[in-house]
Write an enzyme that holds these catalytic residues in place. Structure first.
Site, PDB file in Angstrom:
ATOM      1  N   ASP A 225     -11.083   2.523   4.505  1.00 49.37           N
ATOM      2  CA  ASP A 225     -11.315   1.078   4.318  1.00 49.37           C
ATOM      3  C   ASP A 225     -12.813   0.784   4.144  1.00 49.37           C
ATOM      4  O   ASP A 225     -13.180  -0.308   3.703  1.00 49.37           O
ATOM      5  CB  ASP A 225     -10.829   0.312   5.562  1.00 49.37           C
ATOM      6  CG  ASP A 225      -9.530  -0.435   5.327  1.00 49.37           C
ATOM      7  OD1 ASP A 225      -9.238  -0.763   4.164  1.00 49.37           O
ATOM      8  OD2 ASP A 225      -8.823  -0.696   6.321  1.00 49.37           O
TER       9      ASP A 225
ATOM     10  N   LYS B 211       0.841  -1.208   0.000  1.00 45.95           N
ATOM     11  CA  LYS B 211       0.000   0.000   0.000  1.00 45.95           C
ATOM     12  C   LYS B 211       0.876   1.257   0.000  1.00 45.95           C
ATOM     13  O   LYS B 211       0.591   2.231  -0.706  1.00 45.95           O
ATOM     14  CB  LYS B 211      -0.937  -0.010   1.224  1.00 45.95           C
ATOM     15  CG  LYS B 211      -2.048  -1.056   1.107  1.00 45.95           C
ATOM     16  CD  LYS B 211      -2.825  -1.276   2.406  1.00 45.95           C
ATOM     17  CE  LYS B 211      -3.796  -2.452   2.239  1.00 45.95           C
ATOM     18  NZ  LYS B 211      -4.520  -2.790   3.477  1.00 45.95           N
TER      19      LYS B 211
ATOM     20  N   GLN C 243      -4.656  -1.977   9.843  1.00 48.75           N
ATOM     21  CA  GLN C 243      -4.500  -3.249   9.137  1.00 48.75           C
ATOM     22  C   GLN C 243      -5.025  -4.404  10.003  1.00 48.75           C
ATOM     23  O   GLN C 243      -4.694  -4.505  11.181  1.00 48.75           O
ATOM     24  CB  GLN C 243      -3.025  -3.471   8.768  1.00 48.75           C
ATOM     25  CG  GLN C 243      -2.769  -4.669   7.887  1.00 48.75           C
ATOM     26  CD  GLN C 243      -3.392  -4.561   6.490  1.00 48.75           C
ATOM     27  OE1 GLN C 243      -3.558  -3.477   5.946  1.00 48.75           O
ATOM     28  NE2 GLN C 243      -3.750  -5.699   5.913  1.00 48.75           N
TER      29      GLN C 243
HETATM   30  N1  GUN Z   1      -6.722  -7.218   6.006  1.00 45.96           N
HETATM   31  C1  GUN Z   1      -7.026  -7.887   4.862  1.00 45.96           C
HETATM   32  N2  GUN Z   1      -7.581  -7.048   3.963  1.00 45.96           N
HETATM   33  C2  GUN Z   1      -7.627  -5.837   4.551  1.00 45.96           C
HETATM   34  C3  GUN Z   1      -8.085  -4.563   4.103  1.00 45.96           C
HETATM   35  O1  GUN Z   1      -8.594  -4.372   2.996  1.00 45.96           O
HETATM   36  N3  GUN Z   1      -7.951  -3.546   4.999  1.00 45.96           N
HETATM   37  C4  GUN Z   1      -7.413  -3.733   6.237  1.00 45.96           C
HETATM   38  N4  GUN Z   1      -7.339  -2.675   7.056  1.00 45.96           N
HETATM   39  N5  GUN Z   1      -6.983  -4.893   6.680  1.00 45.96           N
HETATM   40  C5  GUN Z   1      -7.093  -5.942   5.830  1.00 45.96           C
END
Ligand code: GUN
Length: 303
Positions: free
Chosen positions: A128, A61, A105
């Site tokens: 998110d 990211k 995350q």
């Molecule tokens: N863990 C797996 N996919 C995601 C996501 O799209 N966002 C976040 N914050 N954690 C994740």
């Protein structure tokens, strides 16, 4: 003269390429902001603990942010961080005017209540799309931050001009992050959308038969190569959300990435299919960047 019926040629849904054009569009907007002396968007990711997969995702990211000119910061917190400490960090970011959006995350260490953390995020900074306010708006079809993976799948269907109206869409997996929201979005009065949706999960009976009745099969079940060719209708559209790192004798690294779908055999039957890697994964990251740009535009009064 009778013509022999020929199966459609399979088309690979190239998430990498599609995400690249999305990112190019985002980068253009960011350049325009900077040219107009407007601050670039700023995304923060909170990473608690040392889960290797989460570290990989957060790094990806960060790299993607750099590639489009979005400022990014990572808050790395130790695995022993308490729930209260994490709540304080979220509160700090909620009030930090320099930050347009942030993500925590997942998964979090077991001693932290994930839902409590998600609910503490300001919905206006929840890029998110996991906060109940954004989930509720999404379910009602009101403008909101959409969760990145389902939004990425919808974008992929749109850009490949795949017909979804009146089709039977079967979703395998009911997670809050993917299965549940994509099942809602595919049933909405939109294009892509207007599908007749069946959501399958761990308690579903006859999952193989239901999957085999899908015109569009979206697999987010978290089991390596769960979907085999006998579970797929000829010419179905297959979207594989799974990603698993497994040992391999064929690669230099000794590992390879596979999905929830047995690609070799299913790709021979499908009309469209996403590869792993290079399918849904890159689209997820592009979706997060799009949400961050959206947050920054709202904050700076740009429409
Ligand atoms: N863990 C797996 N996919 C995601 C996501 O799209 N966002 C976040 N914050 N954690 C994740």
């Amino acid at each position: 003269m009778r013509l022999k019926l020929i199966h459609n040629i399979m088309v690979l849904l190239d998430g990498k390429k599609t995400a690249k054009s999305l990112k190019d569009e985002i980068a253009k907007d960011v350049v325009q902001m900077i040219d107009n002396e407007i601050e670039a968007p700023h995304l923060v990711a909170i990473l608690v603990g040392d889960d290797p997969a989460s570290q990989t995702y957060v790094s990806a990211k960060e790299k993607a942010c750099q590639s489009v000119g979005i400022t990014s910061s990572i808050y790395r917190l130790p695995s022993k961080t308490t729930e209260e400490e994490l709540l304080q960090t979220v509160d700090f970011l909620n009030n930090d005017k320099e930050v347009d959006g942030f993500i925590v995350q997942l998964p979090l260490p077991k001693h932290i209540n994930e839902q409590r953390i998600i609910e503490s995020i300001d919905p206006a900074k929840d890029v998110d799309g996991f906060h109940p306010v954004n989930v509720g708006k999404m379910a009602l079809g009101i403008d909101a931050y959409l969760p990145a993976t389902p939004a990425g799948i919808i974008e992929l269907l749109k850009r490949y001009d795949i017909e979804t109206e009146g089709k039977h869409c079967v979703v395998l997996g009911r997670s809050n992050i993917v299965g549940s929201p994509i099942s809602i979005m595919m049933g909405q009065k939109k294009n892509p959308g207007n599908s007749t949706v069946t959501l399958c999960h761990s308690k579903t009976k006859n999952i193989k038969q239901i999957a085999a009745s899908a015109d569009i099969l979206i697999v987010a079940i978290g089991k390596p190569e769960f979907v085999t060719a006998d579970m797929v209708k000829p010419d179905a559209v297959v979207i594989d959300v799974g990603i698993h790192r497994v040992p391999s004798k064929k690669t230099k690294s000794g590992f390879k990435l596979i999905g929830d779908v047995k690609f070799d055999e299913v790709s021979k039957k499908a009309s469209y299919i996403t590869p792993v890697p290079g399918g849904v994964g890159p689209m997820t990251i592009a979706g997060l960047l799009a949400n961050t740009l959206k947050a920054a535009k709202i904050n700076r009064g740009i429409n």
